[in-house]
Design an enzyme around this catalytic site. Structure first.
Site, short mmCIF file in Angstrom:
data_model
loop_
_atom_site.label_atom_id
_atom_site.label_comp_id
_atom_site.label_asym_id
_atom_site.label_seq_id
_atom_site.Cartn_x
_atom_site.Cartn_y
_atom_site.Cartn_z
N ASP A 251 0.88 -1.18 0.00
CA ASP A 251 0.00 0.00 0.00
C ASP A 251 0.91 1.22 0.00
O ASP A 251 2.11 1.12 0.25
CB ASP A 251 -0.89 -0.01 1.25
CG ASP A 251 -1.77 1.23 1.37
OD1 ASP A 251 -2.31 1.67 0.33
OD2 ASP A 251 -1.90 1.79 2.47
N SER A 252 0.31 2.38 -0.24
CA SER A 252 1.06 3.63 -0.15
C SER A 252 1.60 3.85 1.26
O SER A 252 2.45 4.71 1.45
CB SER A 252 0.15 4.80 -0.49
OG SER A 252 -0.90 4.88 0.48
N CYS B 69 -10.84 3.79 0.85
CA CYS B 69 -9.38 3.90 0.98
C CYS B 69 -9.02 3.00 2.14
O CYS B 69 -9.70 3.01 3.18
CB CYS B 69 -8.98 5.34 1.28
SG CYS B 69 -7.28 5.53 1.87
N TYR C 50 -0.50 8.40 -2.02
CA TYR C 50 -0.55 8.19 -3.47
C TYR C 50 -1.71 9.02 -4.08
O TYR C 50 -1.68 9.36 -5.26
CB TYR C 50 -0.83 6.72 -3.81
CG TYR C 50 0.33 5.76 -3.71
CD1 TYR C 50 1.62 6.17 -3.37
CD2 TYR C 50 0.13 4.41 -3.98
CE1 TYR C 50 2.66 5.24 -3.28
CE2 TYR C 50 1.16 3.48 -3.92
CZ TYR C 50 2.43 3.91 -3.57
OH TYR C 50 3.45 2.98 -3.50
N HIS D 243 -6.82 3.09 4.29
CA HIS D 243 -6.44 3.74 5.55
C HIS D 243 -7.67 3.99 6.45
O HIS D 243 -7.54 4.05 7.67
CB HIS D 243 -5.79 5.10 5.28
CG HIS D 243 -4.35 5.03 4.85
ND1 HIS D 243 -3.96 4.57 3.62
CD2 HIS D 243 -3.20 5.38 5.49
CE1 HIS D 243 -2.64 4.65 3.52
NE2 HIS D 243 -2.16 5.13 4.65
N CYS E 102 -4.58 -1.24 -1.79
CA CYS E 102 -4.74 0.20 -1.95
C CYS E 102 -5.73 0.44 -3.09
O CYS E 102 -5.50 -0.03 -4.21
CB CYS E 102 -3.38 0.79 -2.29
SG CYS E 102 -3.39 2.54 -2.68
N1 DGL Z 1 -4.63 3.46 1.17
C1 DGL Z 1 -4.76 4.04 -0.12
C2 DGL Z 1 -6.08 3.66 -0.79
O1 DGL Z 1 -6.70 2.68 -0.46
C3 DGL Z 1 -4.57 5.49 -0.32
C4 DGL Z 1 -3.98 6.45 0.58
C5 DGL Z 1 -3.10 7.42 -0.19
O2 DGL Z 1 -3.58 8.44 -0.71
O3 DGL Z 1 -1.94 7.12 -0.28
O4 DGL Z 1 -6.52 4.34 -1.70
#
Ligand code: DGL
Length: 276
Positions: free
Chosen positions: A11-12, A184, A43, A186, A74
């Site tokens: 993941d990012s 997302c 990201y 996160h 991600c």
């Molecule tokens: N965890 C990432 C997602 O599911 C994105 C977070 C980021 O912007 O890096 O999109």
């Protein structure tokens, strides 16, 4: 296929641990090798070419480490890169997309909100999900810049994070949303806060368990699933050399794991060619 070959997950940043946790719960006999690309998070505000180069570099590294399948944990990277990754690499590559379908199916008010990064909101893949599954329902996309960064800083319940969540939820709640997609990886770490701000009538959709089941199906199809009781290991790598980044991984994972810095050669920002 050796039972010690790990599942490669990236993941990012630390968000994909929400997927890794679900994978580990469902398949504790699988070894995991997780990369948090925290040096390059978020990201969601980066050019697509940057995200693609990072995804190629990280996948290449995981394949070099013997990964038997890759989980792109991600939404942003999945929507931007999963087709290209599948062209480049022969092993199974499982992605994560916003749970528009279960949200639409479960909504009583007929209005669904999607919380996601800017890149996910702007992605043609997200528009395609809505076109395929929304039907008569309204699906409102809410970009949430800054939210993944709060998770990267472990600010899971700070007044600032709460204020940001409230700002993003206000227009959705005013529009009658009764279901919110955590688009997302996160955001599941903010579930208590988001649920509290959204109120009791709003259901949150997190697709982590569905993704874990999909990973299990793919391994099963290929005969790559480890038998129960296999001695599995979990390694978590961060592209941030800073010890605080490793402490963050340890804290969000919350169980035993080996934690280390990712090889420096995989951490450099890609040199992008300027668009012609
Ligand atoms: N965890 C990432 C997602 O599911 C994105 C977070 C980021 O912007 O890096 O999109």
């Amino acid at each position: 296929m050796s039972s010690h070959q790990p599942l490669g997950i990236f993941d990012s940043g630390v968000g994909g641990l929400s997927i890794a946790r679900a994978v580990h719960r469902l398949m504790p006999a699988e070894s995991l090798l997780y990369i948090a690309d925290s040096r390059h998070a978020p990201y969601g505000d980066k050019p697509l070419e940057f995200i693609l180069q990072r995804a190629l570099t990280l996948t290449d590294y995981l394949v070099g480490q013997g990964a038997k399948a890759i989980v792109v944990a991600c939404n942003t990277a999945t929507l931007a890169t999963v087709h290209r990754l599948r062209e480049h690499f022969a092993l199974p590559i499982i992605g994560v997309e916003p749970g528009v379908k279960p949200a639409v199916l479960g909504s009583r008010s007929g209005v669904v909100g999607v919380l996601a990064t800017r890149a996910t909101v702007a992605s043609p893949g997200t528009r395609d999900l809505i076109r395929r599954f929304a039907g008569e329902r309204r699906v409102l996309l809410q970009p949430c810049p800054g939210l993944a960064e709060r998770v990267e800083r472990l600010e899971l319940d700070s007044p600032d994070t709460r204020a940001l969540v409230r700002r993003y939820l206000t227009p959705l709640l005013a529009a009658g949303v009764d279901t919110l997609v955590l688009g997302c990886t996160h955001y599941p770490f903010l579930t208590p806060l988001i649920a509290d701000e959204a109120g009791p009538g709003v259901e949150l959709i997190d697709t982590a368990d569905a993704v874990a089941r999909q990973v299990q199906r793919r391994l099963l199809q290929r005969g790559d699933l480890n038998p129960p009781g296999c001695c599995a290991s979990v390694r978590l790598l961060s592209s941030h050399a800073d010890p605080a980044a490793q402490a963050l991984l340890r804290s969000l994972w919350g169980r035993h794991a080996q934690v280390a810095a990712l090889d420096e050669t995989c951490c450099l920002a890609p040199a992008l060619t300027a668009p012609a």
